[in-house]
Each structure stands twice: as C-alpha cells, then as structure tokens.
Design a protein around this motif. Structure first.
Motif, PDB file in Angstrom:
ATOM      1  N   PRO A 116       0.840  -1.194   0.000  1.00  0.00           N
ATOM      2  CA  PRO A 116       0.000   0.000   0.000  1.00  0.00           C
ATOM      3  C   PRO A 116       0.881   1.252   0.000  1.00  0.00           C
ATOM      4  CG  PRO A 116      -0.472  -1.436   1.895  1.00  0.00           C
ATOM      5  CD  PRO A 116       0.794  -1.916   1.284  1.00  0.00           C
ATOM      6  N   SER A 166       5.643  17.083  10.012  1.00  0.00           N
ATOM      7  CA  SER A 166       6.114  18.246   9.245  1.00  0.00           C
ATOM      8  C   SER A 166       5.758  18.088   7.765  1.00  0.00           C
ATOM      9  CB  SER A 166       7.619  18.441   9.421  1.00  0.00           C
ATOM     10  OG  SER A 166       7.898  18.527  10.793  1.00  0.00           O
ATOM     11  N   SER A 167       5.449  16.867   7.351  1.00  0.00           N
ATOM     12  CA  SER A 167       5.039  16.594   5.967  1.00  0.00           C
ATOM     13  C   SER A 167       3.529  16.737   5.787  1.00  0.00           C
ATOM     14  CB  SER A 167       5.431  15.157   5.616  1.00  0.00           C
ATOM     15  OG  SER A 167       4.818  14.265   6.540  1.00  0.00           O
ATOM     16  N   GLY A 183       0.647   5.750   0.187  1.00  0.00           N
ATOM     17  CA  GLY A 183      -0.079   7.015   0.243  1.00  0.00           C
ATOM     18  C   GLY A 183       0.631   8.009  -0.652  1.00  0.00           C
ATOM     19  N   ALA A 184       1.383   8.942  -0.017  1.00  0.00           N
ATOM     20  CA  ALA A 184       2.109   9.941  -0.805  1.00  0.00           C
ATOM     21  C   ALA A 184       3.585   9.576  -0.986  1.00  0.00           C
ATOM     22  CB  ALA A 184       1.996  11.301  -0.129  1.00  0.00           C
ATOM     23  N   GLY A 185       4.011   8.480  -0.362  1.00  0.00           N
ATOM     24  CA  GLY A 185       5.405   8.049  -0.506  1.00  0.00           C
ATOM     25  C   GLY A 185       6.402   8.963   0.194  1.00  0.00           C
ATOM     26  N   THR A 186       6.002   9.567   1.325  1.00  0.00           N
ATOM     27  CA  THR A 186       6.940  10.455   2.050  1.00  0.00           C
ATOM     28  C   THR A 186       7.662   9.737   3.191  1.00  0.00           C
ATOM     29  OG1 THR A 186       5.324  11.247   3.661  1.00  0.00           O
ATOM     30  CG2 THR A 186       5.450  12.447   1.575  1.00  0.00           C
ATOM     31  N   ALA A 187       7.386   8.437   3.382  1.00  0.00           N
ATOM     32  CA  ALA A 187       8.034   7.694   4.472  1.00  0.00           C
ATOM     33  C   ALA A 187       9.549   7.797   4.356  1.00  0.00           C
ATOM     34  CB  ALA A 187       7.598   6.235   4.422  1.00  0.00           C
ATOM     35  N   PHE A 226      -6.170  -0.048   4.601  1.00  0.00           N
ATOM     36  CA  PHE A 226      -7.294   0.794   5.052  1.00  0.00           C
ATOM     37  C   PHE A 226      -8.060   1.341   3.847  1.00  0.00           C
ATOM     38  CE2 PHE A 226      -3.729   2.360   8.012  1.00  0.00           C
ATOM     39  CZ  PHE A 226      -3.775   1.192   8.760  1.00  0.00           C
ATOM     40  N   ASN A 234      -0.364   8.341   7.364  1.00  0.00           N
ATOM     41  CA  ASN A 234      -0.179   8.807   8.757  1.00  0.00           C
ATOM     42  C   ASN A 234      -0.651   7.740   9.755  1.00  0.00           C
ATOM     43  OD1 ASN A 234      -1.081  12.393   8.367  1.00  0.00           O
ATOM     44  ND2 ASN A 234       0.650  11.226   7.598  1.00  0.00           N
ATOM     45  N   THR A 291       1.733   4.723   9.720  1.00  0.00           N
ATOM     46  CA  THR A 291       3.035   4.932  10.374  1.00  0.00           C
ATOM     47  C   THR A 291       2.870   5.383  11.828  1.00  0.00           C
ATOM     48  OG1 THR A 291       3.066   7.191   9.517  1.00  0.00           O
ATOM     49  CG2 THR A 291       4.313   5.552   8.270  1.00  0.00           C
ATOM     50  N   THR A 323      -0.541  11.581   3.386  1.00  0.00           N
ATOM     51  CA  THR A 323      -1.960  11.187   3.449  1.00  0.00           C
ATOM     52  C   THR A 323      -2.339  10.701   4.849  1.00  0.00           C
ATOM     53  OG1 THR A 323      -1.516   8.866   2.884  1.00  0.00           O
ATOM     54  CG2 THR A 323      -1.848  10.398   1.035  1.00  0.00           C
TER      55      THR A 323
HETATM   56  C1  LIG Z   1      10.017  16.576   4.980  1.00  0.00           C
HETATM   57  C2  LIG Z   1       9.416  15.439   5.778  1.00  0.00           C
HETATM   58  C3  LIG Z   1       9.046  15.671   7.090  1.00  0.00           C
HETATM   59  C4  LIG Z   1       8.482  14.634   7.847  1.00  0.00           C
HETATM   60  N1  LIG Z   1       8.112  14.893   9.130  1.00  0.00           N
HETATM   61  C5  LIG Z   1       7.501  13.933   9.859  1.00  0.00           C
HETATM   62  C6  LIG Z   1       7.057  14.211  11.195  1.00  0.00           C
HETATM   63  O1  LIG Z   1       7.197  15.316  11.727  1.00  0.00           O
HETATM   64  N2  LIG Z   1       6.449  13.203  11.859  1.00  0.00           N
HETATM   65  C7  LIG Z   1       6.248  11.977  11.306  1.00  0.00           C
HETATM   66  O2  LIG Z   1       5.658  11.111  11.952  1.00  0.00           O
HETATM   67  N3  LIG Z   1       6.685  11.688  10.057  1.00  0.00           N
HETATM   68  C8  LIG Z   1       7.296  12.630   9.319  1.00  0.00           C
HETATM   69  N4  LIG Z   1       7.730  12.335   8.046  1.00  0.00           N
HETATM   70  C9  LIG Z   1       7.588  10.964   7.514  1.00  0.00           C
HETATM   71  C10 LIG Z   1       6.290  10.727   6.671  1.00  0.00           C
HETATM   72  O3  LIG Z   1       5.799  11.931   6.115  1.00  0.00           O
HETATM   73  C11 LIG Z   1       5.217  10.075   7.510  1.00  0.00           C
HETATM   74  O4  LIG Z   1       5.631   8.779   7.872  1.00  0.00           O
HETATM   75  C12 LIG Z   1       3.825   9.960   6.836  1.00  0.00           C
HETATM   76  O5  LIG Z   1       2.901   9.478   7.783  1.00  0.00           O
HETATM   77  C13 LIG Z   1       3.799   9.067   5.587  1.00  0.00           C
HETATM   78  O6  LIG Z   1       2.586   9.312   4.893  1.00  0.00           O
HETATM   79  P1  LIG Z   1       2.460   8.979   3.332  1.00  0.00           P
HETATM   80  O7  LIG Z   1       1.090   9.317   2.896  1.00  0.00           O
HETATM   81  O8  LIG Z   1       3.549   9.619   2.593  1.00  0.00           O
HETATM   82  O9  LIG Z   1       2.619   7.412   3.358  1.00  0.00           O
HETATM   83  P2  LIG Z   1       3.631   6.485   2.521  1.00  0.00           P
HETATM   84  O10 LIG Z   1       5.023   6.969   2.707  1.00  0.00           O
HETATM   85  O11 LIG Z   1       3.151   6.317   1.158  1.00  0.00           O
HETATM   86  O12 LIG Z   1       3.445   5.098   3.291  1.00  0.00           O
HETATM   87  C14 LIG Z   1       3.853   4.955   4.621  1.00  0.00           C
HETATM   88  C15 LIG Z   1       3.365   3.603   5.150  1.00  0.00           C
HETATM   89  O13 LIG Z   1       1.947   3.594   5.152  1.00  0.00           O
HETATM   90  C16 LIG Z   1       1.445   2.439   4.476  1.00  0.00           C
HETATM   91  N5  LIG Z   1       0.152   2.823   3.901  1.00  0.00           N
HETATM   92  C17 LIG Z   1      -0.132   3.888   3.125  1.00  0.00           C
HETATM   93  N6  LIG Z   1      -1.435   3.910   2.817  1.00  0.00           N
HETATM   94  C18 LIG Z   1      -2.003   2.832   3.416  1.00  0.00           C
HETATM   95  C19 LIG Z   1      -3.314   2.298   3.462  1.00  0.00           C
HETATM   96  N7  LIG Z   1      -4.354   2.851   2.842  1.00  0.00           N
HETATM   97  N8  LIG Z   1      -3.517   1.152   4.155  1.00  0.00           N
HETATM   98  C20 LIG Z   1      -2.507   0.545   4.811  1.00  0.00           C
HETATM   99  N9  LIG Z   1      -1.243   1.014   4.799  1.00  0.00           N
HETATM  100  C21 LIG Z   1      -0.998   2.140   4.116  1.00  0.00           C
HETATM  101  C22 LIG Z   1       2.532   2.111   3.480  1.00  0.00           C
HETATM  102  O14 LIG Z   1       2.502   0.762   3.078  1.00  0.00           O
HETATM  103  C23 LIG Z   1       3.772   2.434   4.283  1.00  0.00           C
HETATM  104  O15 LIG Z   1       4.083   1.338   5.107  1.00  0.00           O
HETATM  105  C24 LIG Z   1       8.313  13.342   7.272  1.00  0.00           C
HETATM  106  C25 LIG Z   1       8.705  13.120   5.940  1.00  0.00           C
HETATM  107  C26 LIG Z   1       9.236  14.157   5.209  1.00  0.00           C
HETATM  108  C27 LIG Z   1       9.629  13.890   3.786  1.00  0.00           C
END
Ligand SMILES: Cc1cc2nc3c(=O)[nH]c(=O)nc-3n(C[C@H](O)[C@H](O)[C@H](O)COP(=O)(O)OP(=O)(O)OC[C@H]3O[C@@H](n4cnc5c(N)ncnc54)[C@H](O)[C@@H]3O)c2cc1C
Length: 461
Positions: free
Chosen positions: A71, A136-137, A73-77, A208, A146, A149, A142
């Motif tokens: 799965p 911070s992202s 979301g936005a790939g910011t992990a 989800f 969120n 993670t 998404t």
């Molecule tokens: C500049 C920057 C700042 C950041 N600051 C913070 C911060 O302050 N705090 C923090 O906690 N994190 C931070 N992060 C990390 C990141 O943004 C978080 O982990 C965020 O929650 C990931 O969301 P995403 O939508 O990008 O998910 P993704 O990176 O796409 O995926 C993250 C995880 O969620 C799973 N996932 C996604 N969608 C679903 C779904 N529908 N069902 C089940 N699993 C799913 C994926 O398989 C993966 O394991 C930061 C990242 C960056 C680049």
C-alpha cells in the motif's frame, strides 16, 4: 512476466481497473519506486483504485496468485515502507481522497485513506475544528500513510499523535475480507482494541479503505516564542523547567548547533538572531484563548527575561508561519553537510535528552561526521541525522549503531513516529525481547497467513 507476477493476475487487474489505472510501463513505475529514504525499488505494477470494491477485488486476486502487495499514500516515508522490495503490486491511494462525513455533534470525521492531512485541516478549519496530528510533511502526506506509520509531529507534546485520534478503521485483508475494527464511539472495550493494532502497522496487516478520526475545536489563538541559546543544551533544561511549572506548550522544538550550521550554509545566513552568537534554538508555541493564554505568555516572557535569554515572540499568524518556515526547511538544508544521510527518529525519556545530546556531540567529534539533532524535544523525540558521502559510509554505519545502542541503554526507542520500514528492521531485535517478536510474528500470520502484505517491512526475519 515473472513468477511473482503471473500474467493471469495482470489480465484480471486490467479488466478491473482499465489500462489507465493499472501502470506497467517503466517510466510510469519509476514515480512509485522511491520514498524519502535513499532506496529505489521498482514495483512490477501500480494500481490506482478509486473505490473500496476495487481494493477488495485486488486483495482477493493477490491472495489467489500470491502476489506481494504494497500500500502507498504519498510516498513520504523515510524508511522504505511504501516500496516493493522484491517486486509486486503497489496500491496507491491518491485517487481515494474523499472526505466522506463530518459530524460536528459527534466531533468525528470519516475519510478515505488518500486524503492529505493538510486538506483535512483546511476543511475542518472552515467549521472551527481541528485534527491535531501534524507531521512536518502534513501538507503532502496522506491520512492513510499517517495512520499506517502512527505519525506524530510538533504538536505531540500537548495533543498526542495519530494513535490518539483514530476511532475506527475499515480494513481489507488478504483474500478480500473486510474488517471493521470498531464503532465510531469515543469509548469501546469489546473485547480487544484492533484499531490500535493497525495504527503504526505500516501496511503489513491490512489495507485501510476508510478511517474515522476524532477532531477537536480549533484553538482560537497561538503565540510562538523562538529563543537563542549560547549553551547548546539549555533548551532541554528549559523544557523540563516549563513542564515543572505545569505549563503544557503545544510544541517544544529543539534545533542543535550542527543543524543551525546546515541552515546557515544553505540559506547564506539564518534569517533570525542575526549578529548574535548562539548554538541552539528552541521553538515554544502556546495555544488556547483568553486570560489563560495571556497568563501563560506573561509567564514565559518573565521566565526568559529572568534567565537573560534572547527571544523573538510572534502573535500574528503570518509572523508565526514565517518563523516555522525556518524549522520546516531543515530537512532539505541538510544536503549541504553530506550527500547521504541516515535519518533516525529516536525517543528517550525527557530526563535523558541531555545525555543523548552529549553522546552525539562526542560521536561527531570522534568520527569526524556531521550529526544533526533536532525535533520534538518536548516528547523526548530527536531526529538524529548522520550526514556522509560514499567514502565515509562505513563510519556512518558505525555511528548509527552507536546512536541506537545509546538510545536503548537510555531506556528509549529506535522509532517514535517514522516507523521501522525496511531500513530499521535489522535493529528491532536490539530493542524487543524474543518473546515480543514471536508474538508479533504470530499476529502477522493471523491477518496475513501467506505473507503477501508489505513483505520485507517492519518485522525481522
Ligand atoms: C520533509 C518530511 C518531514 C516529515 N516529518 C515527519 C514528522 O514530523 N512526523 C512523522 O511522523 N513523520 C514525518 N515524516 C515521515 C512521513 O511523512 C510520515 O511517515 C507519513 O505518515 C507518511 O505518509 P504517506 O502518505 O507519505 O505514506 P507512505 O510513505 O506512502 O506510506 C507509509 C506507510 O503507510 C502504508 N500505507 C499507506 N497507505 C495505506 C493504506 N491505505 N492502508 C494501509 N497502509 C498504508 C505504506 O505501506 C507504508 O508502510 C516526514 C517526511 C518528510 C519527507
């Protein structure tokens, strides 16, 4: 077509989604091959579902053909968790981004997983409501990501993290079964809390399709103090003092001297406390309303003046945002100190933050590498970034191991909010007992008996 990805599976997906929402070409797949770690992993294909019925069918087919599912979301992990490490199908939720329900009376909102955290905040603001978790992202990550993670953010000190706001989930399991984890009530103890189990599960237990969140009234006003400190560790002492005074700021963010160096180098000069010598900064934000907020403001002002600490205070929203902008640009600025980095997000009990900072400064000196240490110090959560180039990668690996060992010795944890993903899997057994790991492996099997959900992520082999 490789064994992991049979052509019959692909055909069935194409029938379900059409060619436009099933990406197979290398140039399309590339956009889904990275996150915010330095890893690149090309998936075999990418599905872009628009409705939960499609997700159910994808998970049914994946189980039948034993295809790995990742799965996204936005790939910011920052950990490699949304990447297909050995091929497989990425399910990207960017098109499932509807806010399905907002119930003001119950103070809940029901959303699809692809809603951006920032969009949800904007939507709720119109009604005077607020969803506090603020990685911070937040503008570009998404809610699904969120929740998966267990994201935190600066406001964790006063408002907690994602885990404190998820009331119920709709989860699709391998095979296509739909699990509803709870009613959307504020309380429920019938009998185990499956919702909590899924928060922070990094896509390894289920996918989800709907998320019910608790929301709260938007605080009317905020006040931000940014202070400059000659003694690097002073902000950490100040946080302790302020909490002792029974004050709970919304945020208490620390920026250490190596991060200040990175910010100054990348910006030419830091747009704050120009002509002053300082080695660390503390962002302290208060929020609330009326007399109570005013009292807290006066208390902090007096406290800083008594200690002779230089500070700037912002009460106007745009001034506050301008000051936060400096904090938000830390991540891209770090490149000036090294092309590569290990980005750790460790937590120690607040009383040990100073010990960890001193240890990090010693490691920096002994190994000749830049180590930045910033973040949500109000929660004991430091983002420790070890900067390096290819020629000193071996040293960086050793430094990283030392930092994580130190954190565990200080009764801390190797990840407070970013998760384990792929890159920290090897360290999980440093922190957890064999019994804990055995139970977690059994849990994974209950939800995902064939091991098709986000393999190579989270739990060690
Ligand atoms: C500049 C920057 C700042 C950041 N600051 C913070 C911060 O302050 N705090 C923090 O906690 N994190 C931070 N992060 C990390 C990141 O943004 C978080 O982990 C965020 O929650 C990931 O969301 P995403 O939508 O990008 O998910 P993704 O990176 O796409 O995926 C993250 C995880 O969620 C799973 N996932 C996604 N969608 C679903 C779904 N529908 N069902 C089940 N699993 C799913 C994926 O398989 C993966 O394991 C930061 C990242 C960056 C680049």
């Amino acid at each position: 077509m490789n064994e992991l990805f049979p052509s019959k599976f692909l055909k069935a997906l194409e029938n379900l989604l059409g060619k436009e929402r099933l990406l197979k070409e290398k140039e399309d797949l590339f956009s889904y091959s990275y996150d915010s770690s330095s890893l690149i992993r090309l998936p075999s294909a990418v599905a872009l579902p628009e409705r939960k019925e499609e997700v159910i069918e994808i998970l049914r087919l994946a189980q039948e053909y034993k295809v790995p599912i990742v799965p996204r979301g936005a790939g910011t992990a920052t950990t490699g968790s949304p990447l297909a490490h050995k091929g497989g199908l990425v399910i990207c939720f960017s098109r499932m981004d509807r806010i399905l329900e907002f119930n003001e009376e119950e103070r809940i909102v029901r959303v699809e997983p692809g809603v951006l955290n920032g969009e949800l905040k904007k939507f709720l603001k119109k009604y005077g409501f607020f969803y506090p978790p603020d990685p911070s992202s937040y503008e570009f990550s998404t809610i699904g990501g969120n929740v998966a993670t267990g994201a935190g953010g600066p406001r964790g000190l006063k408002y907690g993290t994602t885990k404190d706001y998820v009331l119920a989930l709709e989860v699709v399991l391998p095979g296509g079964k739909v699990l509803k984890t709870g009613p959307s009530t504020l309380k429920c103890v019938v009998p185990y809390n499956l919702t909590s189990l899924f928060v922070g599960s990094e896509g390894t237990l289920g996918v989800f399709t709907e998320i019910v969140l608790k929301v709260i009234p938007l605080p009317q006003k905020r006040i931000l103090f940014v202070s400059a400190h000659e003694r690097e560790e002073e902000p950490l002492e100040i946080i302790t003092e302020i909490l002792r005074k029974k004050l709970t700021p919304a945020c208490a963010e620390f920026i250490d001297k190596t991060t200040i160096l990175a910010l100054s180098k990348s910006k030419g000069s830091l747009p704050i406390f120009e002509n002053k010598n300082f080695s660390s900064l503390l962002y302290l934000e208060l929020d609330g309303e009326g007399e109570i907020l005013e009292k807290e403001k006066v208390l902090i002002e007096r406290f800083y003046k008594d200690l002779g600490i230089s500070f700037e205070k912002a009460e106007d929203e745009s001034d506050i945002e301008n000051l936060w902008e400096i904090r938000r640009t830390i991540s891209p600025s770090l490149k000036v100190l090294g092309k590569k980095r290990f980005a750790e997000d460790v937590v120690v009990p607040r009383r040990f933050m100073k010990d960890l900072l001193f240890k990090i400064r010693k490691l920096e000196k002994d190994w000749g590498l830049y180590i930045c240490c910033f973040g949500h110090a109000g929660d004991g959560n430091f983002h420790v970034n070890i900067l390096f180039d290819s020629e000193n990668e071996e040293s960086a690996i050793k430094v990283r191991e030392n930092v994580l060992k130190e954190v565990i010795e200080l009764s801390g944890t190797i990840s407070g909010e970013h998760g384990i993903g792929y890159i920290k899997r090897g360290f999980v057994n440093w922190e957890l007992s064999p019994l804990q790991i055995e139970i977690m492996k059994k849990l994974k099997k209950v939800f995902d008996p064939e091991g098709i959900l986000n393999p190579q992520v989270k739990i060690p082999d």
